[in-house]
Motif scaffolding. Structure first.
Motif, PDB file in Angstrom:
ATOM      1  N   THR A 192      37.916   9.866  34.443  1.00 39.91           N
ATOM      2  CA  THR A 192      37.983  10.251  33.035  1.00 39.91           C
ATOM      3  C   THR A 192      38.950  11.417  32.906  1.00 39.91           C
ATOM      4  OG1 THR A 192      35.708   9.552  32.611  1.00 39.91           O
ATOM      5  CG2 THR A 192      36.663  11.119  31.058  1.00 39.91           C
ATOM      6  N   SER A 252      36.245   5.907  39.752  1.00 41.16           N
ATOM      7  CA  SER A 252      36.719   5.773  38.371  1.00 41.16           C
ATOM      8  C   SER A 252      37.013   7.182  37.851  1.00 41.16           C
ATOM      9  CB  SER A 252      35.711   5.044  37.487  1.00 41.16           C
ATOM     10  OG  SER A 252      34.458   5.673  37.548  1.00 41.16           O
ATOM     11  N   ASN A 309      28.975   4.651  42.626  1.00 41.30           N
ATOM     12  CA  ASN A 309      30.398   4.871  42.393  1.00 41.30           C
ATOM     13  C   ASN A 309      30.636   6.330  42.035  1.00 41.30           C
ATOM     14  OD1 ASN A 309      31.043   2.273  42.939  1.00 41.30           O
ATOM     15  ND2 ASN A 309      31.100   1.601  40.818  1.00 41.30           N
ATOM     16  N   TRP A 349      26.973   5.750  38.261  1.00 37.87           N
ATOM     17  CA  TRP A 349      27.907   6.527  39.083  1.00 37.87           C
ATOM     18  C   TRP A 349      27.486   7.987  39.124  1.00 37.87           C
ATOM     19  CZ3 TRP A 349      29.781  10.407  36.175  1.00 37.87           C
ATOM     20  CH2 TRP A 349      29.995  10.196  34.809  1.00 37.87           C
ATOM     21  N   GLU A 353      32.745   9.269  40.029  1.00 40.13           N
ATOM     22  CA  GLU A 353      33.554   9.550  38.842  1.00 40.13           C
ATOM     23  C   GLU A 353      34.234  10.901  39.022  1.00 40.13           C
ATOM     24  OE1 GLU A 353      34.829   8.886  34.721  1.00 40.13           O
ATOM     25  OE2 GLU A 353      33.839   7.557  36.138  1.00 40.13           O
ATOM     26  N   VAL A 413      42.589   5.064  41.903  1.00 46.71           N
ATOM     27  CA  VAL A 413      41.737   3.904  41.572  1.00 46.71           C
ATOM     28  C   VAL A 413      42.272   2.623  42.205  1.00 46.71           C
ATOM     29  CG1 VAL A 413      40.822   4.936  39.446  1.00 46.71           C
ATOM     30  CG2 VAL A 413      42.846   3.464  39.317  1.00 46.71           C
ATOM     31  N   ARG A 460      39.391   1.354  34.862  1.00 48.01           N
ATOM     32  CA  ARG A 460      38.714   2.475  35.538  1.00 48.01           C
ATOM     33  C   ARG A 460      39.380   3.829  35.311  1.00 48.01           C
ATOM     34  NH1 ARG A 460      38.492   1.975  41.029  1.00 48.01           N
ATOM     35  NH2 ARG A 460      39.882   0.205  41.135  1.00 48.01           N
ATOM     36  N   ILE A 461      40.279   3.910  34.320  1.00 49.78           N
ATOM     37  CA  ILE A 461      40.816   5.208  33.881  1.00 49.78           C
ATOM     38  C   ILE A 461      40.633   5.258  32.382  1.00 49.78           C
ATOM     39  CG2 ILE A 461      42.860   6.659  33.632  1.00 49.78           C
ATOM     40  CD1 ILE A 461      44.030   5.361  36.128  1.00 49.78           C
ATOM     41  N   ARG A 462      39.982   6.295  31.880  1.00 48.32           N
ATOM     42  CA  ARG A 462      39.836   6.407  30.415  1.00 48.32           C
ATOM     43  C   ARG A 462      40.179   7.823  29.977  1.00 48.32           C
ATOM     44  NH1 ARG A 462      33.324   6.712  29.347  1.00 48.32           N
ATOM     45  NH2 ARG A 462      32.797   7.685  31.325  1.00 48.32           N
TER      46      ARG A 462
END
Length: 482
Positions: A37, A35, A3, A111, A5, A28, A64-66
């Motif tokens: 950040t 994903s 995956n 990822w 990032e 996303v 999947r969003i932080r």
């Protein structure tokens, strides 16, 4: 395939942050391999950023969003200084580097870091992406025409040795590749007219030329000429993924205790269709007392129903956000509220998207921020331009002259910390603009706005230009991932 990032670095003011988060949601939602950040820097102003991120993080949209909140950094540079933003970004580089290292160390094999997406004013972070060995993309929260302006001014300065600041107070009309019409120097953004600020600003343009691609909040059908000019100006690959809008505005009402917009909507429900002119000037929009009175007299004389978001300016010398008046009577002409009670409503903060969506709204007196411009197009509401700060004078010119989508109240009014207009827009000018806005019902302008409203929705659906651009962007992110 592992995956991917993406690390997003927004400028931490609401207009830029919210737009970038909405773009992250599109990414996303479109591809399960992505994903994201989002690194949040802390400006000494704009307290709304924290309430927005908390509210978003608590919602279902946060899958999947932080967010990672970086520490506060103490700067000696004053916020009104020309070098503040540059110094602020530089001071955060070590924190961002550490946060990305922690991220990659904790990820193990789940990822791979695919790249940085950085805001148009965070371009110094490109150096970090290069150091780490990942591609960087810029998220451009303004128009394609404004991107063209930045690139062209940077070439004028660096290649033709033109002193851009000489355009201050100039009455010249300038040729710019991103516009078909000559641009009056008086609508250039304040930031390019001051020696201590023009250089850091145009450095962004220089860095933008060297990145992998530009994700821009516009759509092909809105700005065909400007978009067509970008390759010749040295822009890298452009992905037009707009209009990207935050249409629910839940975060603001939640932060204010929930029901703040209810009485506004109830009042609008009682008004006839397309009968109300809505005046709203953005999160930083406010006027001096003498200008407020001219607006009030113009509204009263125009005879049109109105909803007016009136905010109190920060104390002189303070770089704060405007706030609501405890009692607007203190700044309005005597008896104004009584005389207009049957046709108008004066409010503080407004749930702008919800208001523009309401069928009672027939016109929008706007500061022409790009997010507000896209909202007005989305809802098919015609605009009268009254810019205040940032690139809004330029946007107003694009809307009125270049695209034929708006009427002018004023295009060269300024109210920002760099420079301020030394004139008051008169009651006659305001009344004339409002009448032209509200009474040109069958005009070519209104037809154009309605057509673009339909197009702005179609471009985001399967097969639409922005839908396809987002697919290309995701494909490129995954292909260029190290």
């Amino acid at each position: 395939m592992a995956n991917a990032e993406l690390v997003l670095v927004p400028t931490p003011v609401t207009g830029h942050l919210v737009s970038m988060v909405e773009m992250a949601k599109l990414l996303v939602d479109r591809d399960p391999r992505l994903s994201i950040t989002i690194l949040i820097m802390k400006l000494p102003i704009d307290s709304e950023v924290d309430s927005y991120t908390s509210s978003f993080a608590a919602s279902m949209a946060a899958a999947r969003i932080r967010f990672i909140h970086l520490p506060h950094v103490n700067l000696d540079t004053k916020i009104s200084s020309g070098s503040f933003l540059t110094d602020f970004m530089e001071s955060y580089k070590p924190h961002i580097k550490r946060a990305v290292a922690d991220l990659t160390n904790s990820a193990a094999s789940t990822w791979r870091l695919a790249g940085f997406v950085i805001d148009m004013f965070c371009t110094t972070m490109i150096e970090l992406a290069d150091e780490i060995g990942v591609p960087s993309y810029v998220y451009f929260t303004s128009s394609a025409a404004f991107l063209g302006l930045m690139l062209h001014l940077q070439s004028l300065q660096d290649e033709q040795h033109v002193d851009i600041t000489e355009f201050k107070n100039s009455v010249a009309e300038l040729d710019f590749p991103s516009f078909a019409h000559p641009l009056p120097a008086k609508v250039l953004p304040s930031v390019v007219l001051f020696k201590e600020e023009v250089q850091p600003f145009l450095e962004h343009a220089k860095r933008i030329r060297a990145i992998k691609g530009i994700i821009i909040n516009t759509f092909d059908e809105l700005e065909p000429h400007a978009l067509g000019s970008l390759a010749g100006l040295g822009a890298p690959m452009v992905y037009t993924v707009g209009p990207i809008l935050n249409l629910n505005e839940e975060t603001k009402t939640k932060a204010d205790g929930g029901g703040r917009g209810d009485d506004i909507m109830e009042w609008l429900n009682e008004q006839p269709p397309s009968s109300v002119v809505f005046l709203c000037f953005g999160s930083r929009g406010s006027f001096r007392d003498d200008q407020v009175k001219e607006i009030a007299y113009a509204l009263e004389r125009s005879g049109h129903r109105f909803l007016w978001s009136l905010r109190q300016p920060p104390s002189k010398g303070k770089y704060d956000l405007p706030r609501d008046y405890t009692d607007p009577v203190e700044v309005l002409p005597e008896g104004f509220l009584d005389r207009t009670a049957s046709v108008g409503k004066v409010i503080g903060w407004a749930p702008q998207a919800a208001v523009l969506a309401h069928p009672a709204i027939g016109g929008f007196v706007s500061h022409c921020g790009w997010n507000s411009t896209l909202e007005s197009i989305w809802f098919g509401v015609a605009v009268a331009t009254w810019p205040l700060y940032a690139e809004q004078q330029f946007n107003a010119f694009e809307l009125v002259v270049e695209l034929g989508l708006a009427v002018e109240i004023k295009m060269d009014y300024r109210r920002d910390f760099r420079m301020e207009s030394d004139f008051v827009v008169t009651v006659d000018e305001i009344e004339g603009g409002i009448k032209k806005l509200m009474e040109d019902v069958g005009s070519e302008r209104r037809k154009k706005v309605k057509e673009l409203s339909e197009k702005s929705r179609k471009v985001l659906t399967e097969g639409g230009s922005s839908y396809l651009a987002l697919d290309r962007l995701i494909e490129d992110i995954l292909n260029y991932m190290p």
